[in-house]
Each structure stands twice: as C-alpha cells, then as structure tokens.
Motif scaffolding. Sequence first.
Motif, PDB file in Angstrom:
ATOM      1  N   UNK A 189     -47.060  14.010   7.397  1.00 25.57           N
ATOM      2  CA  UNK A 189     -47.913  14.106   6.212  1.00 25.57           C
ATOM      3  C   UNK A 189     -49.128  13.199   6.349  1.00 25.57           C
ATOM      4  N   UNK A 190     -50.259  13.746   5.940  1.00 25.65           N
ATOM      5  CA  UNK A 190     -51.480  12.953   5.800  1.00 25.65           C
ATOM      6  C   UNK A 190     -51.908  13.097   4.351  1.00 25.65           C
ATOM      7  N   UNK A 191     -51.266  12.343   3.450  1.00 23.93           N
ATOM      8  CA  UNK A 191     -51.563  12.513   2.019  1.00 23.93           C
ATOM      9  C   UNK A 191     -52.879  11.829   1.652  1.00 23.93           C
ATOM     10  N   UNK A 192     -53.397  12.088   0.452  1.00 21.05           N
ATOM     11  CA  UNK A 192     -54.595  11.351   0.021  1.00 21.05           C
ATOM     12  C   UNK A 192     -54.250   9.871  -0.132  1.00 21.05           C
ATOM     13  N   UNK A 193     -55.039   9.000   0.477  1.00 17.45           N
ATOM     14  CA  UNK A 193     -54.663   7.573   0.402  1.00 17.45           C
ATOM     15  C   UNK A 193     -55.838   6.624   0.178  1.00 17.45           C
ATOM     16  N   UNK A 194     -57.034   7.150  -0.120  1.00 18.24           N
ATOM     17  CA  UNK A 194     -58.137   6.218  -0.364  1.00 18.24           C
ATOM     18  C   UNK A 194     -57.944   5.537  -1.724  1.00 18.24           C
ATOM     19  N   UNK A 195     -58.314   4.260  -1.783  1.00 19.82           N
ATOM     20  CA  UNK A 195     -58.234   3.523  -3.047  1.00 19.82           C
ATOM     21  C   UNK A 195     -59.419   3.932  -3.931  1.00 19.82           C
ATOM     22  N   UNK A 196     -59.344   3.569  -5.210  1.00 18.62           N
ATOM     23  CA  UNK A 196     -60.458   3.894  -6.118  1.00 18.62           C
ATOM     24  C   UNK A 196     -61.742   3.253  -5.613  1.00 18.62           C
ATOM     25  N   UNK A 197     -61.614   2.049  -5.074  1.00 21.56           N
ATOM     26  CA  UNK A 197     -62.799   1.361  -4.558  1.00 21.56           C
ATOM     27  C   UNK A 197     -63.385   2.125  -3.370  1.00 21.56           C
ATOM     28  N   UNK A 198     -62.497   2.550  -2.445  1.00 22.78           N
ATOM     29  CA  UNK A 198     -62.982   3.304  -1.273  1.00 22.78           C
ATOM     30  C   UNK A 198     -63.598   4.638  -1.692  1.00 22.78           C
ATOM     31  N   UNK A 199     -63.015   5.262  -2.714  1.00 24.47           N
ATOM     32  CA  UNK A 199     -63.572   6.526  -3.212  1.00 24.47           C
ATOM     33  C   UNK A 199     -64.993   6.304  -3.725  1.00 24.47           C
ATOM     34  N   UNK A 200     -65.158   5.208  -4.462  1.00 25.47           N
ATOM     35  CA  UNK A 200     -66.461   4.956  -5.082  1.00 25.47           C
ATOM     36  C   UNK A 200     -67.503   4.586  -4.030  1.00 25.47           C
ATOM     37  N   UNK A 201     -67.062   4.003  -2.915  1.00 28.15           N
ATOM     38  CA  UNK A 201     -68.038   3.549  -1.912  1.00 28.15           C
ATOM     39  C   UNK A 201     -68.057   4.452  -0.677  1.00 28.15           C
ATOM     40  N   UNK A 202     -67.426   5.638  -0.769  1.00 24.81           N
ATOM     41  CA  UNK A 202     -67.360   6.539   0.398  1.00 24.81           C
ATOM     42  C   UNK A 202     -68.760   7.003   0.799  1.00 24.81           C
ATOM     43  N   UNK A 203     -68.943   7.265   2.093  1.00 23.23           N
ATOM     44  CA  UNK A 203     -70.240   7.728   2.597  1.00 23.23           C
ATOM     45  C   UNK A 203     -70.505   9.128   2.042  1.00 23.23           C
ATOM     46  N   UNK A 204     -71.783   9.535   2.022  1.00 23.91           N
ATOM     47  CA  UNK A 204     -72.095  10.882   1.519  1.00 23.91           C
ATOM     48  C   UNK A 204     -71.345  11.961   2.295  1.00 23.91           C
ATOM     49  N   UNK A 205     -71.107  11.742   3.587  1.00 24.27           N
ATOM     50  CA  UNK A 205     -70.376  12.721   4.393  1.00 24.27           C
ATOM     51  C   UNK A 205     -68.967  12.909   3.835  1.00 24.27           C
ATOM     52  N   UNK A 206     -68.275  11.778   3.586  1.00 25.87           N
ATOM     53  CA  UNK A 206     -66.888  11.846   3.116  1.00 25.87           C
ATOM     54  C   UNK A 206     -66.816  12.509   1.737  1.00 25.87           C
ATOM     55  N   UNK A 207     -67.872  12.373   0.951  1.00 23.49           N
ATOM     56  CA  UNK A 207     -67.854  12.983  -0.393  1.00 23.49           C
ATOM     57  C   UNK A 207     -67.836  14.506  -0.345  1.00 23.49           C
ATOM     58  N   UNK A 208     -68.020  15.078   0.842  1.00 24.70           N
ATOM     59  CA  UNK A 208     -67.908  16.536   0.965  1.00 24.70           C
ATOM     60  C   UNK A 208     -66.466  16.998   1.082  1.00 24.70           C
ATOM     61  N   UNK A 209     -65.541  16.077   1.297  1.00 21.20           N
ATOM     62  CA  UNK A 209     -64.130  16.457   1.350  1.00 21.20           C
ATOM     63  C   UNK A 209     -63.619  16.643  -0.069  1.00 21.20           C
ATOM     64  N   UNK A 210     -62.598  17.514  -0.247  1.00 21.38           N
ATOM     65  CA  UNK A 210     -62.077  17.689  -1.612  1.00 21.38           C
ATOM     66  C   UNK A 210     -61.456  16.385  -2.111  1.00 21.38           C
ATOM     67  N   UNK A 211     -61.766  16.045  -3.333  1.00 19.55           N
ATOM     68  CA  UNK A 211     -61.284  14.801  -3.908  1.00 19.55           C
ATOM     69  C   UNK A 211     -59.754  14.704  -3.845  1.00 19.55           C
ATOM     70  N   UNK A 212     -59.078  15.818  -4.127  1.00 19.78           N
ATOM     71  CA  UNK A 212     -57.606  15.787  -4.137  1.00 19.78           C
ATOM     72  C   UNK A 212     -57.013  15.454  -2.769  1.00 19.78           C
ATOM     73  N   UNK A 213     -57.799  15.653  -1.709  1.00 25.35           N
ATOM     74  CA  UNK A 213     -57.286  15.347  -0.367  1.00 25.35           C
ATOM     75  C   UNK A 213     -57.503  13.885   0.012  1.00 25.35           C
ATOM     76  N   UNK A 214     -58.265  13.168  -0.812  1.00 20.16           N
ATOM     77  CA  UNK A 214     -58.627  11.779  -0.475  1.00 20.16           C
ATOM     78  C   UNK A 214     -58.098  10.749  -1.464  1.00 20.16           C
ATOM     79  N   UNK A 215     -58.117  11.118  -2.745  1.00 20.48           N
ATOM     80  CA  UNK A 215     -57.942  10.139  -3.811  1.00 20.48           C
ATOM     81  C   UNK A 215     -56.477   9.756  -4.001  1.00 20.48           C
ATOM     82  N   UNK A 216     -56.150   8.532  -3.620  1.00 19.87           N
ATOM     83  CA  UNK A 216     -54.773   8.062  -3.742  1.00 19.87           C
ATOM     84  C   UNK A 216     -54.568   7.149  -4.947  1.00 19.87           C
TER      85      UNK A 216
END
Length: 295
Positions: A189-216
């Motif tokens: 499993x590669x579940x969503x595991x970014x913290x709220x802080x990492x989500x808020x500071x993610x690069x513009x590239x990463x923001x193209x990924x679906x939020x549900x796949x990243x937001x832990x």
Amino acid sequence: MTRPTVGQALVDAAGKLRFAGIDSPRLDAELLLADAVGQSRSWLFANDAGSLSKHAAECFDRHVLRRLGHEPVARILGRREFWSLEFEISPAVLDPRPDSETLIEAVLARVSDRSANLRIVDFGAGSGCLLLALLSEFENAFGVGVDRDVAALEVARRNTARLACDDRAFFVAGDWGAALAGPFDIVVSNPPYLTSYEMASASPEVRNDPRVALDGGEDGLDAFRVLVPDLPSCLTEGGLVFLEVGAGQAQAVGEMARVAGLEIEAIACDLAGRYRCIVARFGRNNGAVEKKRLD
Ligand code: GLN
C-alpha cells in the motif's frame, strides 16, 4: 506564417520554460514535442531542420502552455513509466513516483522465487502501478487492487489490459481492508500520507495529484490508522506487508503495525536514503510465502 523547424521550436519552448522556473526546460520541451509529433526524442534530433506540421505545432503549443502552468510532463502526456512499464495516468490517480519502486524492490528481496503462486492485495491502488509491477515479476501471482474512487479503478483496469494482466489482476471498489477477507500472502500500500503542513507547502507540480491520494490529515497518518489494524485479518500466516511511508513516519507506522500484531522485519530506504517502506510479517515466519509453489 512560416512554421518553426523542430530545432527552433525546441529552443523557443525551452527558453520559455526556463524563464518560468521549470527545472529541466530542454528535456521537458523534447518530451512534449516528441509527443506532439508522435515520434521518439531521437527522431527530433535527426529531424532538427524539418518544419512542424500545423497540427503538431498547435499540439506542442498547448503542451508547453500546460507545462508553463507547472503541470508535470507525465500529466500532460497522460502516461508515466514505473518499474520500466508504461502506465496511463489521469487526474483521478497519483502520478507514480520512483520512490514507490522501493516497495517492489523490498518484495523481490524477500520472495526470491519468481514462480511463486502468490496472492497479493494493493490497498489504495490508484493507477495500479504497484500491483501490476509485482505481477510483471511474479508470473504465477494474482492480485486484487482496492480503491474507493471508481474513476481511479477505470484507469487501473485500462493499465491491466495494457499490460496483459486481465486474467491475474482485479480492481475493486472498497474502503481499505474493510471488504476483503483474503487471506493474502502479500499486502502492499502507498496510502495518502502528506501532513497538513506538507499539503499546504506542496510544489505546484504536486498539487496536480488528486488530493485524496496525498492528504493524510494533520500528522499524515490518518489512512494508516484505518488500514493497519485491518491488516492481520487480510493475511495468511507468515504473510508480508509492505507499506510506503513519508518523511519521519517510519517509527510511528512501525509502532501501529506492532500494536496490530505484526512483526517489523525491516525498514527499506529509497534511493535518496530515506526510510520509505515498512516491511512487516503476520504470524510465524514459516517460509510459506517465500516458498510458495504451484503444485
Ligand atoms: N510521495 C508523494 C509525495 O511526496 C506522496 C504520496 C503519498 O501521499 N502516498 O508527493
């Protein structure tokens, strides 16, 4: 208006991309132009002085505009290479990262018999890249990929067909381990595991990924809290779990696995030397998974 040559189009686009702060402007321009003309990158070098068709020039302009908006090249092209296999990606799925190849390597390091008749499950399967890469290595294995997003399941199923795994890979809708009885030999499993802080500071590239796949969630561990307690009931005695984790999460996730009744066997590092994959076992190491054969 005269249309630019291949060489000029590349120089112009690379200049714009460089100005926009894109890391690898020339390479990206080449990948985008190769796609627009429907040829390989080496074709571009051999045809440097040739002029672009109207269709190719327009398509290339659209690609470059998207890249200027920091959309990753793989998203623009709709495909990404993972484990040397080509996967379709769409806005519904995470763009597979090289880091996740650590999980495939960790499985191969433990189960050396490539003809093993393994039952594998991939929780939060997205594009299907983990499960399908494993099936490409284990020719007698079959697997189930679980995702709660039906749009992601459609992509995973197309990748299954593309990689000729229709008879061995099944993608089903579900919420982590809740609907599956198993037992499986291997869970990945590669579940969503970014913290709220990492989500808020993610690069513009990463923001193209679906939020549900990243937001832990706040500490990035929400998905593990749901998934890890379900794992023992999905596994056969001696079965193995391979969980991708984010920066600084190995200890906390390892502890969750231990509390759930799993034994931590190893923590595998990615190519950058960061802890990336928890390897844990359910029950006694009876060699059943390692030596599993078709009789
Ligand atoms: N590794 C991804 C990133 O850093 C995150 C993937 C995930 O949350 N599973 O962008």
